[in-house]
Design a protein around this motif. Structure first.
Motif: not given
Length: 163
Positions: A49, A62, A71, A73, A85, A87, A89, A94, A108, A145
């Motif tokens: 990360i 990531i 991914a 973020v 936020w 993410v 992917v 996503d 999430i 994440v």
């Protein structure tokens, strides 16, 4: 997840619901950009990360153990009432994150369906919070994440003028 933020690196263990240490977050100190590695209990790297500098919004990438992007973020540009936020992917749907990241009270979601919930309310210990991941979800991705969000918010609290 129990946080132990240190001046020379952010290392901590992620335990399962029975208290077994199953993942380790290894914070790499003294780098130009924040880098964290998510490892299994034996120390095998599962993903990296890494903070992405020179972006308009807070961003962390990531990557898998081979260095491929899994991914990204990113903080939403406009957050009227609650923090949001996204993410992005690489090989999947996503994700969207909404809630209070600083207080570890957020969800999430994948297309409006919760895939994980993060909360401190399940624990009494300071700097401890839980992540409940729905069955069938990519556990390593969800944990990565959460670690990325935590790192970005922690940096903002510690050094608000350092961008």
């Amino acid at each position: 997840m129990r946080e132990k933020w240190l001046a020379f690196g952010d290392d901590f263990w992620i335990e399962d619901d029975s208290g077994e240490r199953v993942y380790h977050v290894d914070g790499k100190a003294l780098r130009m950009r924040k880098t964290l590695k998510l490892e299994d209990a034996e120390g095998n790297e599962l993903c990296k990360i890494q903070e992405r500098k020179l972006r308009v919004r807070d961003t962390m990438e990531i990557e898998d153990a081979d260095g491929h992007s899994v991914a990204t973020v990113k903080k939403a540009m406009i957050t009227p009432l609650r923090e949001r936020w996204t993410v992005d992917v690489a090989n999947g749907p996503d994700l969207r994150v909404q809630g209070n990241i600083v207080d570890h009270e957020y969800a999430i979601e994948d297309g409006g369906t919760a895939v994980a919930e993060v909360s401190k309310k399940w624990f009494r210990m300071r700097d401890t919070y839980g992540i409940e991941i729905e069955p069938g979800q990519n556990e390593v991705l969800i944990l990565a994440v959460a670690v990325a969000l935590d790192a970005m918010e922690h940096d903002r609290d510690v050094a608000p003028d350092s961008d």
